[in-house]
Design an enzyme around this catalytic site. Structure first.
Site, PDB file in Angstrom:
ATOM      1  N   TYR A 166     136.101  -1.757  65.314  1.00  0.00           N
ATOM      2  CA  TYR A 166     137.420  -1.584  64.698  1.00  0.00           C
ATOM      3  C   TYR A 166     138.321  -0.716  65.582  1.00  0.00           C
ATOM      4  CZ  TYR A 166     140.709  -1.424  60.780  1.00  0.00           C
ATOM      5  OH  TYR A 166     141.818  -1.588  59.971  1.00  0.00           O
TER       6      TYR A 166
ATOM      7  N   LYS B  76     142.835  -7.345  64.842  1.00  0.00           N
ATOM      8  CA  LYS B  76     142.591  -7.470  66.286  1.00  0.00           C
ATOM      9  C   LYS B  76     143.668  -8.222  67.078  1.00  0.00           C
ATOM     10  CE  LYS B  76     139.108  -5.065  66.531  1.00  0.00           C
ATOM     11  NZ  LYS B  76     139.485  -3.735  66.937  1.00  0.00           N
TER      12      LYS B  76
ATOM     13  N   PRO C 219     143.195 -12.279  60.362  1.00  0.00           N
ATOM     14  CA  PRO C 219     143.714 -10.906  60.466  1.00  0.00           C
ATOM     15  C   PRO C 219     142.735  -9.804  60.049  1.00  0.00           C
ATOM     16  CG  PRO C 219     144.779 -12.092  58.654  1.00  0.00           C
ATOM     17  CD  PRO C 219     143.968 -13.088  59.395  1.00  0.00           C
TER      18      PRO C 219
ATOM     19  N   TYR D 210     139.751  -1.923  52.220  1.00  0.00           N
ATOM     20  CA  TYR D 210     139.339  -3.330  52.293  1.00  0.00           C
ATOM     21  C   TYR D 210     138.434  -3.569  51.092  1.00  0.00           C
ATOM     22  CZ  TYR D 210     140.877  -3.652  57.215  1.00  0.00           C
ATOM     23  OH  TYR D 210     141.606  -3.678  58.375  1.00  0.00           O
TER      24      TYR D 210
ATOM     25  N   HIS E  61     144.701   7.286  61.766  1.00  0.00           N
ATOM     26  CA  HIS E  61     143.675   7.192  60.721  1.00  0.00           C
ATOM     27  C   HIS E  61     142.286   7.336  61.330  1.00  0.00           C
ATOM     28  CE1 HIS E  61     146.067   5.015  57.291  1.00  0.00           C
ATOM     29  NE2 HIS E  61     146.635   6.126  57.704  1.00  0.00           N
TER      30      HIS E  61
HETATM   31  P1  FAD Z   1     153.663 -13.927  68.773  1.00  0.00           P
HETATM   32  O1  FAD Z   1     153.808 -12.609  68.113  1.00  0.00           O
HETATM   33  O2  FAD Z   1     153.437 -15.134  67.916  1.00  0.00           O
HETATM   34  O3  FAD Z   1     154.943 -14.144  69.670  1.00  0.00           O
HETATM   35  C1  FAD Z   1     155.273 -15.415  70.234  1.00  0.00           C
HETATM   36  C2  FAD Z   1     156.768 -15.485  70.410  1.00  0.00           C
HETATM   37  O4  FAD Z   1     157.099 -16.711  71.030  1.00  0.00           O
HETATM   38  C3  FAD Z   1     157.510 -15.456  69.075  1.00  0.00           C
HETATM   39  O5  FAD Z   1     158.513 -14.471  69.133  1.00  0.00           O
HETATM   40  C4  FAD Z   1     158.080 -16.864  68.945  1.00  0.00           C
HETATM   41  O6  FAD Z   1     159.324 -16.872  68.243  1.00  0.00           O
HETATM   42  C5  FAD Z   1     158.235 -17.265  70.412  1.00  0.00           C
HETATM   43  N1  FAD Z   1     158.206 -18.714  70.661  1.00  0.00           N
HETATM   44  C6  FAD Z   1     157.389 -19.646  70.115  1.00  0.00           C
HETATM   45  N2  FAD Z   1     157.657 -20.868  70.621  1.00  0.00           N
HETATM   46  C7  FAD Z   1     158.661 -20.695  71.519  1.00  0.00           C
HETATM   47  C8  FAD Z   1     159.380 -21.585  72.373  1.00  0.00           C
HETATM   48  N3  FAD Z   1     159.134 -22.889  72.389  1.00  0.00           N
HETATM   49  N4  FAD Z   1     160.343 -21.075  73.159  1.00  0.00           N
HETATM   50  C9  FAD Z   1     160.616 -19.740  73.164  1.00  0.00           C
HETATM   51  N5  FAD Z   1     159.966 -18.865  72.356  1.00  0.00           N
HETATM   52  C10 FAD Z   1     158.999 -19.330  71.559  1.00  0.00           C
HETATM   53  N6  FAD Z   1     147.001  -8.073  64.718  1.00  0.00           N
HETATM   54  C11 FAD Z   1     146.539  -6.814  64.868  1.00  0.00           C
HETATM   55  O7  FAD Z   1     146.139  -6.442  65.993  1.00  0.00           O
HETATM   56  N7  FAD Z   1     146.523  -5.903  63.851  1.00  0.00           N
HETATM   57  C12 FAD Z   1     146.921  -6.249  62.599  1.00  0.00           C
HETATM   58  O8  FAD Z   1     146.934  -5.390  61.710  1.00  0.00           O
HETATM   59  C13 FAD Z   1     147.353  -7.612  62.386  1.00  0.00           C
HETATM   60  N8  FAD Z   1     147.767  -7.996  61.170  1.00  0.00           N
HETATM   61  C14 FAD Z   1     148.306  -9.244  61.027  1.00  0.00           C
HETATM   62  C15 FAD Z   1     148.746  -9.601  59.777  1.00  0.00           C
HETATM   63  C16 FAD Z   1     149.303 -10.849  59.585  1.00  0.00           C
HETATM   64  C17 FAD Z   1     149.769 -11.240  58.212  1.00  0.00           C
HETATM   65  C18 FAD Z   1     149.448 -11.750  60.707  1.00  0.00           C
HETATM   66  C19 FAD Z   1     150.100 -13.101  60.520  1.00  0.00           C
HETATM   67  C20 FAD Z   1     149.009 -11.381  61.946  1.00  0.00           C
HETATM   68  C21 FAD Z   1     148.423 -10.146  62.131  1.00  0.00           C
HETATM   69  N9  FAD Z   1     147.955  -9.750  63.371  1.00  0.00           N
HETATM   70  C22 FAD Z   1     147.418  -8.499  63.510  1.00  0.00           C
HETATM   71  C23 FAD Z   1     148.050 -10.644  64.529  1.00  0.00           C
HETATM   72  C24 FAD Z   1     149.254 -10.346  65.432  1.00  0.00           C
HETATM   73  O9  FAD Z   1     150.429 -10.261  64.672  1.00  0.00           O
HETATM   74  C25 FAD Z   1     149.399 -11.424  66.515  1.00  0.00           C
HETATM   75  O10 FAD Z   1     148.149 -11.587  67.145  1.00  0.00           O
HETATM   76  C26 FAD Z   1     150.470 -11.070  67.555  1.00  0.00           C
HETATM   77  O11 FAD Z   1     151.757 -11.250  67.006  1.00  0.00           O
HETATM   78  C27 FAD Z   1     150.346 -11.930  68.818  1.00  0.00           C
HETATM   79  O12 FAD Z   1     151.390 -11.641  69.712  1.00  0.00           O
HETATM   80  P2  FAD Z   1     151.936 -12.731  70.742  1.00  0.00           P
HETATM   81  O13 FAD Z   1     153.037 -12.091  71.478  1.00  0.00           O
HETATM   82  O14 FAD Z   1     150.802 -13.316  71.469  1.00  0.00           O
HETATM   83  O15 FAD Z   1     152.474 -13.913  69.815  1.00  0.00           O
HETATM   84  C1  DHB Z   2     147.031  -4.804  58.444  1.00  0.00           C
HETATM   85  C2  DHB Z   2     146.660  -6.093  58.717  1.00  0.00           C
HETATM   86  C3  DHB Z   2     145.331  -6.367  58.911  1.00  0.00           C
HETATM   87  O1  DHB Z   2     144.939  -7.601  59.203  1.00  0.00           O
HETATM   88  C4  DHB Z   2     144.363  -5.395  58.825  1.00  0.00           C
HETATM   89  O2  DHB Z   2     143.069  -5.716  59.004  1.00  0.00           O
HETATM   90  C5  DHB Z   2     144.748  -4.116  58.576  1.00  0.00           C
HETATM   91  C6  DHB Z   2     146.095  -3.826  58.388  1.00  0.00           C
HETATM   92  C7  DHB Z   2     148.467  -4.508  58.228  1.00  0.00           C
HETATM   93  O3  DHB Z   2     149.297  -5.409  58.316  1.00  0.00           O
HETATM   94  O4  DHB Z   2     148.785  -3.346  57.950  1.00  0.00           O
END
Ligand code: FAD
Ligand code: DHB
Length: 393
Positions: free
Chosen positions: A385, A298, A294, A203, A76
Site C-alpha cells: 500500500y 495504485k 481502484p 475499507y 496517514h
Molecule cells: P488519465 O488521467 O486518464 O489522463 C489521460 C488524459 O488524456 C485525459 O486528460 C484525457 O482527457 C486525455 N485524452 C484522452 N484521449 C485523448 C485524445 N484523443 N486526445 C487528447 N487527449 C486525450 N489511483 C491512485 O493511485 N490512487 C487512488 O486513490 C485512485 N483512486 C481512483 C478512484 C477512481 C474513482 C478512479 C476512476 C481512478 C482512481 N485512480 C486512483 C486511478 C487514477 O485516477 C488513474 O490511474 C490516473 O488518472 C491515470 O493517469 P493518466 O495520466 O495515465 O490517465
Molecule cells: C481513494 C480511492 C481509492 O481507490 C482508494 O483505494 C483509496 C482512496 C480516494 O479517491 O480517496
C-alpha cells in the site's frame, strides 16, 4: 495564439502522466507540447485518485511540486479494515516505517498545469488527437483537431501516448499482448462537503458489498460504494447513498456524518496490462498502457512512475543513446504487475461478487483476519500500500 506544428516530444493527454512527463522533460531542457482533448477547468476538476504513495510524494517534492502538498495534504500512517462488525487498524508506520498522503489528483494536476504555463510551456486544451502516424520513422506525427475545430499535424522527434485507457495511441502499437480481467461490480463515488467521520481511510467488507470512506481535506469527504456495473446514477438519490454507506460502514458508537453531495459518478472496474509500451518512436505511459481496479489506490502512482522512467529514457534517446528507451517497457513491467496483483488481491478480498457463497465469504473473512492479526501478513499489505521502491517492485 499560434499553434505549434513541431516539437521534440508530442504528448497526447494532459492527465497526471502527460503533465508530469512534460514537467520532467522541461527540467532536463527538452521541449514538449501537450495535446489535451478536454478544457482546463474539466481536467482540473475531474474527480479521481486521492491517495499517493510515499515515493510519489517524495517525487513531487524533488521536482518542485511539494509545497501545497506539504501544507494541505494529510499524511496517514495506516488504514482501517472493517469486517464482521469489527474495525481493525493496520499501522503502516509500525509495520513498514512508511506513510501515504491524502493529496487529490485534482490538486496534482492543478500544480502541474500551473508549473507548465508559468515556464511558458505548451498545453493545448480542447485539442483532440485523432491518431498518430509514421511512428517507425524518425519524424512521427500526431494528427489532431484544435480548439477551433481545425485539423492539424504536430511533427515530433518522439510521441508519448499518455491519453488514458480510452485514448487513441495504444491502437498504433501492433501485436500488443493484452492481459485483462473485468470485475462484476463497479464503484459509485461521491464527494461531499462534510468533515470526514474518520481519521484514516476505512475499507469495509460487508455482506451487502464493499464500502470505502476516504477524504480530500478536513472539510471534504470522499466515499465509495460497490454497486452493480449496470446501475444508473439517477437511481441513487443522495439519501439512498448515505443510507447504504451508513449500513455498510456503521458500527455501534460510531456516526457517519452526512452533508451536501457535490459530485457523484459510477466507475467500472478492470485490470488491464498491455505490452510492449513502445513501438518505434511512440511510447505509452499510465492508463494508456494499463489500468488497475481502484481498491488499493495504485493507478495514479503507476502513471507517475511510468512518466518518470519515460522522461529519463526520452532525454537520452533524443541525445542519440537508445539504451534506456529500448528497456523502457520491460523496466516498467515489474512495478505494473506488482500493483496489478495487489489491486486484484485487495479487490477480491473486499468485494462481494454475484454468486459468491459461504465458501467465498469465509475465505475473505479468513484473509481479513489474517492480515489484521499476523504481523507478517500485515507487513505485506502495508508494504504494497505504501509502495515498494522501483527496484524492489
Ligand atoms: P488519465 O488521467 O486518464 O489522463 C489521460 C488524459 O488524456 C485525459 O486528460 C484525457 O482527457 C486525455 N485524452 C484522452 N484521449 C485523448 C485524445 N484523443 N486526445 C487528447 N487527449 C486525450 N489511483 C491512485 O493511485 N490512487 C487512488 O486513490 C485512485 N483512486 C481512483 C478512484 C477512481 C474513482 C478512479 C476512476 C481512478 C482512481 N485512480 C486512483 C486511478 C487514477 O485516477 C488513474 O490511474 C490516473 O488518472 C491515470 O493517469 P493518466 O495520466 O495515465 O490517465
Ligand atoms: C481513494 C480511492 C481509492 O481507490 C482508494 O483505494 C483509496 C482512496 C480516494 O479517491 O480517496
Amino acid at each position: 495564439m499560434s499553434v505549434p506544428d513541431r516539437t521534440q516530444v508530442g504528448i497526447v493527454g494532459g492527465g497526471p502522466a502527460g503533465l508530469l512527463l512534460s514537467h520532467l522533460l522541461a527540467r532536463a531542457g527538452v521541449e514538449s507540447v501537450v495535446l489535451e482533448s478536454r478544457d482546463r477547468a474539466y481536467v482540473e476538476a475531474r474527480q479521481r485518485a486521492g491517495v499517493i504513495e510515499a515515493g510519489t510524494a517524495r517525487l513531487l517534492r524533488e521536482v518542485g511540486l511539494g509545497a501545497r502538498m506539504d501544507r494541505d495534504g494529510l499524511e496517514h500512517g495506516g488504514i482501517y479494515l472493517q469486517f464482521a462488525g469489527e474495525r481493525h487498524h493496520v499501522d503502516f508506520v509500525d509495520l513498514t516505517g512508511g506513510t501515504v498522503t491524502v493529496w487529490a489528483q485534482t490538486e496534482i494536476v492543478k500544480d502541474l498545469v500551473a508549473a507548465c504555463l508559468d515556464r511558458g510551456g505548451s498545453i493545448e486544451f480542447d485539442a483532440e488527437a485523432l491518431g498518430v502516424d509514421d511512428v517507425t520513422s524518425d519524424r512521427p506525427l500526431i494528427r489532431y483537431r484544435d480548439a477551433g475545430g481545425v485539423e492539424r499535424e504536430l511533427r515530433c522527434d518522439a510521441i508519448a501516448g499518455c491519453d488514458g485507457f480510452h485514448g487513441v495511441c495504444r491502437a498504433a502499437v501492433p501485436n500488443l499482448a493484452v492481459s485483462e480481467r473485468s470485475y462484476p461490480y463497479a464503484w459509485l463515488g461521491i464527494l461531499a462537503d462534510v468533515a470526514p467521520s474518520t481519521d484514516e481511510l476505512i475499507y469495509a467488507h460487508h455482506t451487502r458489498g464493499f464500502a470505502l470512506h476516504s477524504m480530500r481535506s478536513p472539510d471534504v469527504s470522499r466515499l465509495y460504494l460497490q454497486v452493480d456495473p449496470d446501475e444508473l446514477i439517477d437511481d441513487w438519490p443522495d439519501d439512498r447513498i448515505w443510507s447504504e454507506l451508513d449500513t455498510r460502514l456503521g458500527l455501534p458508537g460510531w456516526t457517519l456524518h452526512t452533508g451536501p453531495v457535490r459530485d457523484k459518478g459510477i466507475t467500472p472496474m478492470r485490470s488491464f496490462v498491455s505490452t510492449p509500451m513502445r513501438h518505434g518512436r511512440l511510447f505509452l505511459a499510465g492508463d494508456a498502457a494499463h489500468i488497475v481496479p481502484p481498491t488499493g489506490a495504485k493507478g495514479l502512482n503507476l502513471a507517475m512512475a511510468d512518466a518518470t522512467v519515460l522522461a529519463g529514457a526520452l532525454v537520452t534517446f533524443l541525445d542519440g543513446n537508445s539504451e534506456l528507451a529500448d528497456t523502457y517497457s520491460n523496466r516498467c513491467q515489474r512495478r505494473i504487475w506488482r500493483a496489478t496483483h495487489f489491486s486484484w488481491w485487495m479487490t477480491s478480498m473486499l468485494h462481494r461478487a454475484p454468486g459468491d457463497d459461504t465458501f467465498d465469504e469465509a475465505l475473505q473473512l479468513s484473509q481479513l483476519r489474517y492480515v489484521t492479526s499476523s504481523r507478517a501478513a500485515g507487513e505485506s499489505l502495508a508494504e504494497n500500500y505504501v509502495g515498494r521502491t522501483m527496484r524492489a517492485a
